[in-house]
Design a protein around this motif. Structure first.
Motif, PDB file in Angstrom:
ATOM      1  N   ALA A  41       0.917  -1.324   0.027  1.00  0.00           N
ATOM      2  CA  ALA A  41      -0.090   0.120   0.079  1.00  0.00           C
ATOM      3  C   ALA A  41       0.907   1.220   0.175  1.00  0.00           C
ATOM      4  O   ALA A  41       0.726   2.299  -0.795  1.00  0.00           O
ATOM      5  N   ILE A  42       1.958   1.268   1.035  1.00  0.00           N
ATOM      6  CA  ILE A  42       2.776   2.353   0.735  1.00  0.00           C
ATOM      7  C   ILE A  42       3.404   2.495  -0.381  1.00  0.00           C
ATOM      8  O   ILE A  42       3.586   3.622  -1.196  1.00  0.00           O
ATOM      9  N   THR A  43       4.030   1.541  -1.024  1.00  0.00           N
ATOM     10  CA  THR A  43       4.580   1.421  -2.364  1.00  0.00           C
ATOM     11  C   THR A  43       3.627   2.154  -3.441  1.00  0.00           C
ATOM     12  O   THR A  43       4.066   2.616  -4.291  1.00  0.00           O
ATOM     13  N   LEU A  44       2.504   1.754  -3.506  1.00  0.00           N
ATOM     14  CA  LEU A  44       1.657   2.144  -4.365  1.00  0.00           C
ATOM     15  C   LEU A  44       1.328   3.663  -4.246  1.00  0.00           C
ATOM     16  O   LEU A  44       1.283   4.232  -5.434  1.00  0.00           O
ATOM     17  N   VAL A  45       0.893   4.180  -3.168  1.00  0.00           N
ATOM     18  CA  VAL A  45       0.949   5.443  -2.966  1.00  0.00           C
ATOM     19  C   VAL A  45       2.072   6.457  -3.519  1.00  0.00           C
ATOM     20  O   VAL A  45       2.127   7.303  -4.248  1.00  0.00           O
ATOM     21  N   ASN A  46       3.211   5.874  -3.207  1.00  0.00           N
ATOM     22  CA  ASN A  46       4.680   6.572  -3.374  1.00  0.00           C
ATOM     23  C   ASN A  46       4.633   6.759  -4.950  1.00  0.00           C
ATOM     24  O   ASN A  46       5.039   7.433  -5.588  1.00  0.00           O
ATOM     25  N   THR A  47       4.494   5.502  -5.647  1.00  0.00           N
ATOM     26  CA  THR A  47       4.938   5.167  -7.076  1.00  0.00           C
ATOM     27  C   THR A  47       3.654   6.007  -8.039  1.00  0.00           C
ATOM     28  O   THR A  47       4.076   6.311  -8.875  1.00  0.00           O
ATOM     29  N   VAL A  48       2.557   5.858  -7.543  1.00  0.00           N
ATOM     30  CA  VAL A  48       1.494   6.626  -8.390  1.00  0.00           C
ATOM     31  C   VAL A  48       2.202   8.257  -8.235  1.00  0.00           C
ATOM     32  O   VAL A  48       2.102   8.827  -9.500  1.00  0.00           O
ATOM     33  N   GLY A  49       2.554   8.538  -7.177  1.00  0.00           N
ATOM     34  CA  GLY A  49       3.095  10.095  -7.074  1.00  0.00           C
ATOM     35  C   GLY A  49       4.268  10.410  -8.086  1.00  0.00           C
ATOM     36  O   GLY A  49       4.430  11.273  -8.893  1.00  0.00           O
ATOM     37  N   ASN A  50       5.131   9.235  -8.029  1.00  0.00           N
ATOM     38  CA  ASN A  50       6.284   9.358  -8.723  1.00  0.00           C
ATOM     39  C   ASN A  50       6.043   9.204 -10.113  1.00  0.00           C
ATOM     40  O   ASN A  50       6.765  10.048 -10.922  1.00  0.00           O
ATOM     41  N   GLY A  51       5.353   8.518 -10.549  1.00  0.00           N
ATOM     42  CA  GLY A  51       4.710   8.228 -11.944  1.00  0.00           C
ATOM     43  C   GLY A  51       3.993   9.581 -12.478  1.00  0.00           C
ATOM     44  O   GLY A  51       4.373  10.042 -13.613  1.00  0.00           O
ATOM     45  N   LEU A  52       3.288  10.405 -11.833  1.00  0.00           N
ATOM     46  CA  LEU A  52       2.681  11.377 -12.153  1.00  0.00           C
ATOM     47  C   LEU A  52       3.699  12.668 -12.200  1.00  0.00           C
ATOM     48  O   LEU A  52       3.804  13.156 -13.357  1.00  0.00           O
ATOM     49  N   SER A  53       4.847  12.765 -11.205  1.00  0.00           N
ATOM     50  CA  SER A  53       5.749  13.675 -11.528  1.00  0.00           C
ATOM     51  C   SER A  53       6.620  13.514 -12.788  1.00  0.00           C
ATOM     52  O   SER A  53       7.259  14.230 -13.427  1.00  0.00           O
ATOM     53  N   LEU A  54       7.082  11.964 -12.790  1.00  0.00           N
ATOM     54  CA  LEU A  54       7.977  11.782 -13.945  1.00  0.00           C
ATOM     55  C   LEU A  54       7.513  12.123 -15.280  1.00  0.00           C
ATOM     56  O   LEU A  54       7.985  12.629 -16.417  1.00  0.00           O
ATOM     57  N   ALA A  55       5.975  12.112 -15.360  1.00  0.00           N
ATOM     58  CA  ALA A  55       5.572  12.213 -16.737  1.00  0.00           C
ATOM     59  C   ALA A  55       5.488  13.839 -16.993  1.00  0.00           C
ATOM     60  O   ALA A  55       5.553  14.065 -18.172  1.00  0.00           O
ATOM     61  N   VAL A  56       5.296  14.469 -15.946  1.00  0.00           N
ATOM     62  CA  VAL A  56       5.229  16.166 -16.229  1.00  0.00           C
ATOM     63  C   VAL A  56       6.637  16.658 -15.992  1.00  0.00           C
ATOM     64  O   VAL A  56       6.818  18.013 -16.337  1.00  0.00           O
ATOM     65  N   SER A  57       7.482  16.213 -15.462  1.00  0.00           N
ATOM     66  CA  SER A  57       8.857  16.795 -14.612  1.00  0.00           C
ATOM     67  C   SER A  57       9.364  17.693 -15.792  1.00  0.00           C
ATOM     68  O   SER A  57       9.915  18.764 -15.657  1.00  0.00           O
ATOM     69  N   VAL A  58       9.788  17.115 -16.848  1.00  0.00           N
ATOM     70  CA  VAL A  58      10.799  17.820 -18.122  1.00  0.00           C
ATOM     71  C   VAL A  58      10.117  19.064 -18.422  1.00  0.00           C
ATOM     72  O   VAL A  58      10.875  19.884 -18.515  1.00  0.00           O
ATOM     73  N   LEU A  59       8.726  18.703 -18.867  1.00  0.00           N
ATOM     74  CA  LEU A  59       7.753  19.883 -19.139  1.00  0.00           C
ATOM     75  C   LEU A  59       7.857  21.190 -18.219  1.00  0.00           C
ATOM     76  O   LEU A  59       7.896  22.239 -18.527  1.00  0.00           O
ATOM     77  N   PHE A  60       7.482  20.664 -16.933  1.00  0.00           N
ATOM     78  CA  PHE A  60       7.461  21.539 -15.892  1.00  0.00           C
ATOM     79  C   PHE A  60       8.987  22.308 -15.698  1.00  0.00           C
ATOM     80  O   PHE A  60       8.880  23.456 -15.537  1.00  0.00           O
ATOM     81  N   PHE A  61       9.825  21.508 -15.853  1.00  0.00           N
ATOM     82  CA  PHE A  61      11.288  22.446 -15.549  1.00  0.00           C
ATOM     83  C   PHE A  61      11.654  23.267 -16.872  1.00  0.00           C
ATOM     84  O   PHE A  61      12.331  24.290 -16.638  1.00  0.00           O
TER      85      PHE A  61
END
Length: 436
Positions: A41-61
Motif C-alpha cells: 500500500a505504501i509503495t502504491l501511493v509512493n509510485t503513483v505520485g512518482n509516476g505523475l511527477s516523472l510524466a510532467v517533470s521535464v516540461l515543468f522544468f
C-alpha cells in the motif's frame, strides 16, 4: 496503513453476493503476508505520485521554470552525483537509529523538497534543490531496502521485494496515466498541481511508514520492545566498505544495472535514429517490458535464497542481457515491420534478464550482509546502483549508439561478464566467511 486481523481473515461469505466475484479476484492478487500488504500500500501511493511527477517533470522544468535543456541536464547530473554520495551515510544512519525512523524523516524531507520546486525562481536555487531532493531520494532507497530486512523474515525478503516491484510497476503506470492527462491540458496550474500532488503523496507515505510496525525478530537485530522502538546502535566503522567480496558484488550488480539505461535511453534512440521501425515501437517496448516484469518478477525469485543459486541466476541474467543487446543491434537496416519485431524480441530477452538480475541481486545484497548492519550494506549497494543509473544514459547514448552493432556487442559482453563473475565473487565471500 494498518490492517486489523478481522480485515485480513474475513471469509468470502462475508462479502455481499453481488460483489463476491470481484472481491475474491482482488484477494487472490493480495499478498498473504500482512506486512507485505502494508508495504505494498505504501509503495502504491509512493509510485503513483512518482509516476505523475516523472510524466510532467521535464516540461515543468523547461516550460514553467524556464530551464534550457543544457541547464536541466547539468542540474540532473549534479543531482545524480549527490544521490550516489548520500546512499552510504543514509544506510549508516539506518543502522544507528533504526530504518523506520530514518525513513520517516527522509520521506518527510522529500515532501518538503518536492513542494519547493513550485517556489523556485532561479537556476542556482533549482540546482541546490535538485541535489537535495536527489540525495534524500537515493538515501531513502537505501534505507527502505534496510527496512525490508527489519520487517520481513530472511527467507521472505526477496520474494517480498519482488511483489513490491510488481506493485511499483503498476503504480508507475497509473501515475503516468494521470500525468498524460496533465500533459494534454498543458498549462502552468496543472503542472504545479502535479508537482504538489507528488509532494503530498510523500507526506502520506511518511505517515504510513510511521505506523508500520518494526516486528521483533529472532537474533541480534531484534528490537527491545513489542512496539518496535528503535534504540540507537553502537558506533563503528562501516563494515560494508571493508568487505572485499561484497564490494565486488556491488560493482558487478552496478554493471548489470546498465540495462535500465538500455531500455530507457538506448532502445528509444536506436529505434528513432538507427532503424526504420515505426516510432510507436518505443511505446511498445515499454509496454512489453512492464507486462513481463509484472508477470515474471515474483516467479524469478524462487530458489534465490541460497547465495550460490542467486549467483547462478545473475549469470543467466547477464547472458539474457547480452543476447538482447545483440538482437537489438541487428535491427539496423531491416525493413520497418521486421525491425520492430526484432527490437521487441530483444526487449523480451532484456526483460527476462531484468527480472533474473533483480532477483539474484536482491538476494545477494541481503545474504552477504552482516545481519546487524543491513543499513550499511544496503547503503553501499544502493550507491553502486545509483552510480549506474547516473552514468548509464550518457554511456549508452554515446559509446553504444555511436558505434552501432559493435557498440551493442561490446555492451552485451560487459553485461555477460558481470553476470558470470557473480559466481566467483560469491564463492570468495563464502571462503572469507568460513575463515573469519
Amino acid at each position: 496503513m494498518t490492517t486489523s486481523p478481522a480485515e485480513t481473515s474475513a471469509p468470502s461469505s462475508a462479502v455481499p453476493e453481488s460483489g463476491g466475484g470481484l472481491a475474491r479476484a482482488v484477494r487472490r492478487r493480495l499478498h498473504p503476508d500482512p506486512t507485505v500488504r502494508r508495504l505494498a500500500a505504501i509503495t502504491l501511493v509512493n509510485t503513483v505520485g512518482n509516476g505523475l511527477s516523472l510524466a510532467v517533470s521535464v516540461l515543468f522544468f523547461t516550460r514553467v521554470l524556464g530551464l534550457s535543456a543544457a541547464q536541466l541536464g547539468f542540474g540532473m547530473t549534479a543531482a545524480g552525483l549527490c544521490g550516489v554520495v548520500a546512499s552510504v551515510p543514509a544506510g549508516r544512519a539506518a543502522d544507528r537509529w533504526g530504518a523506520r525512523r530514518v525513513l520517516v524523516t527522509l520521506t518527510g524531507l522529500e515532501a518538503v523538497g518536492t513542494a519547493g520546486y513550485a517556489l523556485v525562481h532561479s537556476y542556482p536555487a533549482f540546482v541546490v534543490l535538485a541535489c537535495a531532493v536527489a540525495a534524500v531520494d537515493r538515501g531513502s532507497a537505501a534505507v527502505r531496502n534496510a527496512l525490508y530486512a527489519e520487517v520481513l523474515p530472511a527467507d521472505r525478503r526477496v520474494a517480498g521485494r519482488a511483489y513490491l516491484r510488481v506493485v511499483t510497476n503498476a503504480g508507475l503506470c497509473a501515475g503516468t496515466a494521470l500525468g498524460a492527462i496533465a500533459l494534454q491540458v498543458d498549462n502552468r496550474p496543472v503542472y504545479l498541481t502535479a508537482i504538489v500532488a507528488n509532494a503530498v503523496s510523500f507526506l502520506f507515505v511518511a505517515v504510513m511508514y510511521r505506523r508500520l510496525p518494526v516486528l521483533a525478530a529472532d537474533g541480534p537485530s531484534a528490537r527491545s520492545d513489542a512496539e518496535g522502538s528503535e534504540a540507537p546502535r553502537t558506533k563503528r566503522r562501516n563494515p560494508a566498505l571493508r568487505d572485499g567480496p561484497f564490494l565486488v558484488v556491488t560493482v558487478l550488480n552496478a554493471l548489470l544495472c546498465l540495462q535500465f539505461a538500455v531500455l530507457e535511453v538506448g532502445v528509444p534512440l536506436w529505434i528513432v535514429h538507427e532503424t526504420d521501425a515505426p516510432r510507436i515501437t518505443v511505446a511498445g517496448t515499454l509496454i512489453v517490458n512492464t507486462v513481463l516484469v509484472i508477470t515474471l518478477q515474483v516467479r524469478a525469485t524462487k530458489g534465490t535464497e541460497d547465495p550460490a543459486t542467486a549467483a547462478r541466476v545473475c549469470g543467466r541474467a547477464g547472458l539474457f542481457l547480452a543476447a538482447s543487446c545483440v538482437v537489438i543491434g541487428l535491427a539496423h537496416g531491416l525493413p520497418a515491420i521486421v525491425a520492430a519485431v526484432v527490437v521487441l524480441g530483444g526487449v523480451v530477452l532484456q526483460s527476462f534478464g531484468e527480472v533474473l538480475g533483480q532477483a539474484g541481486g536482491w538476494a545477494l545484497s541481503y545474504d552477504l550482509a552482516g545481519e546487524r548492519a543491513h543499513g550499511a550494506y544496503q547503503g553501499v549497494y544502493n550507491a553502486g546502483t545509483a552510480a549506474a543509473l547516473m552514468v548509464g544514459p550518457a554511456l549508452v547514448s554515446t559509446a553504444v549508439i555511436g558505434y552501432g552493432l559493435l557498440g551493442w556487442a561490446v555492451l552485451g559482453a560487459v553485461l555477460a561478464a558481470a553476470g558470470l563473475a557473480m559466481g566467483p565473487a560469491v564463492r570468495w565471500a563464502g571462503r572469507r566467511g568460513r575463515n573469519a
